[in-house]
Design a protein around this motif. Structure first.
Motif, PDB file in Angstrom:
ATOM      1  N   VAL A  43      -3.030  -0.208   1.569  1.00 46.96           N
ATOM      2  CA  VAL A  43      -2.683  -1.628   1.719  1.00 46.96           C
ATOM      3  C   VAL A  43      -3.651  -2.429   0.855  1.00 46.96           C
ATOM      4  O   VAL A  43      -4.856  -2.159   0.838  1.00 46.96           O
ATOM      5  CB  VAL A  43      -2.805  -2.080   3.190  1.00 46.96           C
ATOM      6  CG1 VAL A  43      -2.570  -3.584   3.308  1.00 46.96           C
ATOM      7  CG2 VAL A  43      -1.828  -1.302   4.062  1.00 46.96           C
ATOM      8  N   ALA A  77       1.535   0.457  -0.743  1.00 48.59           N
ATOM      9  CA  ALA A  77       2.699   0.309   0.135  1.00 48.59           C
ATOM     10  C   ALA A  77       2.926  -1.127   0.569  1.00 48.59           C
ATOM     11  O   ALA A  77       4.068  -1.553   0.766  1.00 48.59           O
ATOM     12  CB  ALA A  77       2.541   1.213   1.366  1.00 48.59           C
ATOM     13  N   LYS A  78       1.844  -1.884   0.740  1.00 54.01           N
ATOM     14  CA  LYS A  78       1.928  -3.299   1.091  1.00 54.01           C
ATOM     15  C   LYS A  78       0.817  -4.051   0.367  1.00 54.01           C
ATOM     16  O   LYS A  78      -0.324  -3.570   0.285  1.00 54.01           O
ATOM     17  CB  LYS A  78       1.783  -3.519   2.609  1.00 54.01           C
ATOM     18  CG  LYS A  78       3.029  -3.206   3.415  1.00 54.01           C
ATOM     19  CD  LYS A  78       4.087  -4.281   3.207  1.00 54.01           C
ATOM     20  CE  LYS A  78       5.320  -4.018   4.064  1.00 54.01           C
ATOM     21  NZ  LYS A  78       6.355  -5.049   3.858  1.00 54.01           N
ATOM     22  N   SER A  79       1.153  -5.250  -0.134  1.00 57.23           N
ATOM     23  CA  SER A  79       0.162  -6.075  -0.815  1.00 57.23           C
ATOM     24  C   SER A  79       0.325  -7.524  -0.349  1.00 57.23           C
ATOM     25  O   SER A  79       1.452  -8.030  -0.277  1.00 57.23           O
ATOM     26  CB  SER A  79       0.340  -5.987  -2.328  1.00 57.23           C
ATOM     27  OG  SER A  79      -0.629  -6.763  -3.007  1.00 57.23           O
ATOM     28  N   TYR A  80      -0.789  -8.167  -0.025  1.00 56.62           N
ATOM     29  CA  TYR A  80      -0.753  -9.534   0.504  1.00 56.62           C
ATOM     30  C   TYR A  80      -1.717 -10.426  -0.272  1.00 56.62           C
ATOM     31  O   TYR A  80      -2.815  -9.994  -0.645  1.00 56.62           O
ATOM     32  CB  TYR A  80      -1.177  -9.552   1.979  1.00 56.62           C
ATOM     33  CG  TYR A  80      -0.322  -8.722   2.895  1.00 56.62           C
ATOM     34  CD1 TYR A  80       0.767  -9.280   3.570  1.00 56.62           C
ATOM     35  CD2 TYR A  80      -0.614  -7.374   3.111  1.00 56.62           C
ATOM     36  CE1 TYR A  80       1.539  -8.503   4.428  1.00 56.62           C
ATOM     37  CE2 TYR A  80       0.160  -6.599   3.970  1.00 56.62           C
ATOM     38  CZ  TYR A  80       1.238  -7.174   4.618  1.00 56.62           C
ATOM     39  OH  TYR A  80       1.997  -6.405   5.476  1.00 56.62           O
ATOM     40  N   ASN A 113      -1.827 -10.064   8.657  1.00 55.47           N
ATOM     41  CA  ASN A 113      -1.196  -9.291   7.588  1.00 55.47           C
ATOM     42  C   ASN A 113      -1.318  -7.793   7.843  1.00 55.47           C
ATOM     43  O   ASN A 113      -0.379  -7.021   7.639  1.00 55.47           O
ATOM     44  CB  ASN A 113      -1.840  -9.624   6.240  1.00 55.47           C
ATOM     45  CG  ASN A 113      -1.523 -11.027   5.752  1.00 55.47           C
ATOM     46  OD1 ASN A 113      -0.581 -11.654   6.215  1.00 55.47           O
ATOM     47  ND2 ASN A 113      -2.319 -11.511   4.809  1.00 55.47           N
ATOM     48  N   ALA A 164       4.895  -1.810   9.498  1.00 54.98           N
ATOM     49  CA  ALA A 164       5.837  -1.416   8.445  1.00 54.98           C
ATOM     50  C   ALA A 164       5.591  -0.001   7.929  1.00 54.98           C
ATOM     51  O   ALA A 164       6.546   0.744   7.649  1.00 54.98           O
ATOM     52  CB  ALA A 164       5.753  -2.414   7.289  1.00 54.98           C
ATOM     53  N   ILE A 165       4.334   0.358   7.802  1.00 56.14           N
ATOM     54  CA  ILE A 165       3.992   1.645   7.167  1.00 56.14           C
ATOM     55  C   ILE A 165       3.788   2.746   8.196  1.00 56.14           C
ATOM     56  O   ILE A 165       4.099   3.921   7.939  1.00 56.14           O
ATOM     57  CB  ILE A 165       2.706   1.495   6.313  1.00 56.14           C
ATOM     58  CG1 ILE A 165       2.892   0.406   5.250  1.00 56.14           C
ATOM     59  CG2 ILE A 165       2.342   2.820   5.633  1.00 56.14           C
ATOM     60  CD1 ILE A 165       1.597   0.003   4.569  1.00 56.14           C
ATOM     61  N   ILE A 189      -1.527   5.206   6.666  1.00 53.69           N
ATOM     62  CA  ILE A 189      -2.370   4.387   5.796  1.00 53.69           C
ATOM     63  C   ILE A 189      -3.671   5.130   5.524  1.00 53.69           C
ATOM     64  O   ILE A 189      -4.469   5.364   6.438  1.00 53.69           O
ATOM     65  CB  ILE A 189      -2.654   3.022   6.446  1.00 53.69           C
ATOM     66  CG1 ILE A 189      -1.348   2.254   6.673  1.00 53.69           C
ATOM     67  CG2 ILE A 189      -3.605   2.196   5.571  1.00 53.69           C
ATOM     68  CD1 ILE A 189      -1.504   1.000   7.510  1.00 53.69           C
ATOM     69  N   LYS A 240      -0.476   6.257   0.763  1.00 48.82           N
ATOM     70  CA  LYS A 240      -0.187   4.833   0.972  1.00 48.82           C
ATOM     71  C   LYS A 240      -1.453   4.038   1.306  1.00 48.82           C
ATOM     72  O   LYS A 240      -2.174   4.375   2.240  1.00 48.82           O
ATOM     73  CB  LYS A 240       0.836   4.670   2.101  1.00 48.82           C
ATOM     74  CG  LYS A 240       2.184   5.327   1.799  1.00 48.82           C
ATOM     75  CD  LYS A 240       3.183   5.067   2.903  1.00 48.82           C
ATOM     76  CE  LYS A 240       4.484   5.833   2.645  1.00 48.82           C
ATOM     77  NZ  LYS A 240       5.098   5.452   1.359  1.00 48.82           N
ATOM     78  N   GLY A 256       1.047  -6.525  10.401  1.00 45.09           N
ATOM     79  CA  GLY A 256       2.374  -6.341   9.808  1.00 45.09           C
ATOM     80  C   GLY A 256       2.458  -5.082   8.980  1.00 45.09           C
ATOM     81  O   GLY A 256       3.469  -4.359   9.018  1.00 45.09           O
ATOM     82  N   ALA A 257       1.394  -4.783   8.231  1.00 45.78           N
ATOM     83  CA  ALA A 257       1.375  -3.572   7.403  1.00 45.78           C
ATOM     84  C   ALA A 257       1.412  -2.316   8.253  1.00 45.78           C
ATOM     85  O   ALA A 257       2.113  -1.342   7.944  1.00 45.78           O
ATOM     86  CB  ALA A 257       0.129  -3.577   6.515  1.00 45.78           C
TER      87      ALA A 257
END
Length: 366
Positions: free
Chosen positions: A172, A201-204, A217, A224-225, A230, A170, A220-221
Motif C-alpha cells: 500500500v 495494490a492501493k495508493s492514496y 485510508n 480491499a486487499i 499486505i 501487494k 479501506g486498503a
C-alpha cells in the motif's frame, strides 16, 4: 551533482560568514549602518503543528541562527497556519503590514500562496521558500532533495521485504497531501524504486497529511486487499505511519509488515526501536534551518545569495531560483546513535522511556 553542490555551498557559507566577520572587524561600516543592518525583522510562516518538527526544531533553530547572524539584534516574527492556506495568506498580509524585512515561508499550499508572495515582493519584501517550493517570485529556496527522500524510502522498503519483494507482492502506498509539492517528489522517488518490483495494490494521496486520514485510508486498503495479503506499506511520513500501524493492529495483523516514514519524529523513532515501524528518513533540520536563516539575513541586508546557493531550481512560475538542497539519511534501529542522538535531536532518555527500555536494551541503545 546535487550533493557536490551542497558541499560547495556549505564551504561557501562558512567563507561568507568569515568574510562578514572580517568586514565588521575592519570597521568597513559605520556603527549606525551596522546597527541598521543587524536590526532586521524576519517573518517566519510555518504550515502546521500536526508534525512535531515545526515547533520543536524549525522555529527555535531559525530563531537561534538569526540571532547569531545579527549580533542578537535581529527579530523573528512567527506565525503558524495550522494547515489552513487562507490563514497563511492572511498571515502574509499581516507581515507586510508589520513591515518585516524578509519572509521565510513554508507554504501550506504552494499554489494558493502565489498571490501573497507577489504582494510581499511588491512591498519590497524578499521571500525565502522553506522546505516546500512555493509559487510566485521566490528569492531563495532551501529544502531537502525530496526525490531522494522517496528513493531512500522505496529502497528501504524493498530491503525490508527481501525475498518477499516480487511483482505479485501487494503493498500500500500512503502518499502525502496533493497541496504539498514535496509529496509529488516523494512519490516520484519512491515509485522509481518500487514500480515493477512489487504490486502497488492501493495508493492514496492523504488529505492534509493527517494521521487520522491515513488511518481511514489504511482501513479501506485492508478491507480491499485482505489483511494477510499486505506485505509492506510505503508511508510518506511518520505521523501517517502511526495512523497506519494503528489500523493494522486494530485489524489483527501480526506480525506487522514493514512500514516506512519520514521526519524522525520521536514517536516514529520509538516505533522503530519497538520494531513496529521499519524506518524513517532523518532530515538534518539544523542545516536546513541555518541555510534559511542565512538566506533571509542576506536578502534583508540587500545582499545576493551567490555565496550561499550554488545551484538553482525552477518552480511552475519562476526559473532559476537560488537554492540549497540538503542530503538525507535512512534511519533504522541500526543507526539511531549515529544520527538523531549524535546531532542532539533527542537524548537516549527521551527515546528510551520505561515503555521502550527493554527494546532499547536489545539494540544497544543506552
Amino acid at each position: 551533482m546535487r550533493r557536490a553542490a551542497i558541499s560547495v555551498a556549505a564551504g561557501a557559507m562558512a567563507a561568507s560568514l568569515a568574510a562578514c566577520g572580517s568586514a565588521a572587524e575592519s570597521g568597513g561600516d559605520s556603527d549606525e549602518t551596522a546597527s541598521k543592518g543587524d536590526a532586521i525583522k524576519v517573518g517566519l510562516l510555518l504550515p502546521e503543528n500536526q508534525t512535531a518538527r515545526y515547533e520543536k526544531f524549525d522555529k527555535p533553530l531559525i530563531e537561534k541562527k538569526v540571532k547569531e547572524l545579527t549580533n542578537n539584534k535581529g527579530e523573528v516574527v512567527y506565525a503558524n497556519a495550522k494547515q489552513d492556506a487562507t490563514t497563511q495568506n492572511q498571515q502574509v498580509d499581516t507581515m507586510i503590514t508589520n513591515k518585516v524585512d524578509v519572509l521565510i515561508v513554508d507554504a501550506v499550499d504552494s499554489k494558493a500562496i502565489e498571490n501573497s508572495v507577489k504582494k510581499a515582493k511588491d512591498a519590497g519584501i524578499p521571500v525565502v521558500a522553506y522546505d516546500r517550493l512555493a509559487q510566485g517570485p521566490i528569492d531563495g529556496y532551501t529544502s531537502f532533495d525530496n526525490e531522494e527522500v522517496g528513493r531512500v524510502q522505496g529502497k528501504a522498503l524493498l530491503d525490508a521485504l527481501g525475498d518477499k519483494a516480487t511483482p505479485s507482492a501487494k503493498i500500500v502506498m500512503m502518499n502525502g497531501a496533493i497541496t504539498d509539492p514535496n509529496a509529488a517528489f516523494f512519490k516520484k522517488g519512491a515509485l522509481s524504486q518500487l514500480q515493477g518490483k512489487v504490486d502497488i495494490a492501493k495508493s492514496y494521496d492523504t488529505k492534509e497529511w493527517k494521521p487520522e486520514n491515513a488511518n481511514s485510508n489504511m482501513e479501506g486498503a485492508i478491507s480491499a486487499i485482505g489483511k494477510n495479503n499486505i506485505v509492506g506499506v510505503y508511508s510518506a511520513n511518520d505521523g501517517m505511519a502511526g495512523g497506519i500501524i494503528t489500523a493494522l493492529k486494530a485489524a489483527g495483523v501480526s506480525p506487522l509488515p514493514p512500514v516506512t516514514g519520514q521526519d524522525a519524529e520521536l514517536a516514529g523513532v520509538q516505533r522503530i526501536v519497538a520494531g513496529e515501524q521499519y524506518m524513517s528518513v532523518y532530515k538534518p533540520y539544523p542545516q536546513e534551518a541555518d541555510i534559511a536563516a542565512e538566506m533571509a539575513v542576506a536578502l534583508a541586508k540587500g545582499e545576493k545569495l551567490d555565496s550561499i546557493a550554488k545551484e538553482d531550481v525552477d518552480s511552475p512560475t519562476e526559473k532559476g531560483i537560488p537554492s540549497v538542497l540538503v542530503p538525507v539519511v535512512s534511519l533504522t534501529k541500526d543507526n539511531i546513535n549515529e544520527t538523531v542522538i549524535k546531532d542532539g535531536i533527542y537524548t537516549v532518555d527521551e527515546i528510551c522511556t520505561p515503555k521502550f527500555k527493554a527494546d532499547c536494551d536489545k539494540i544497544g541503545l543506552k
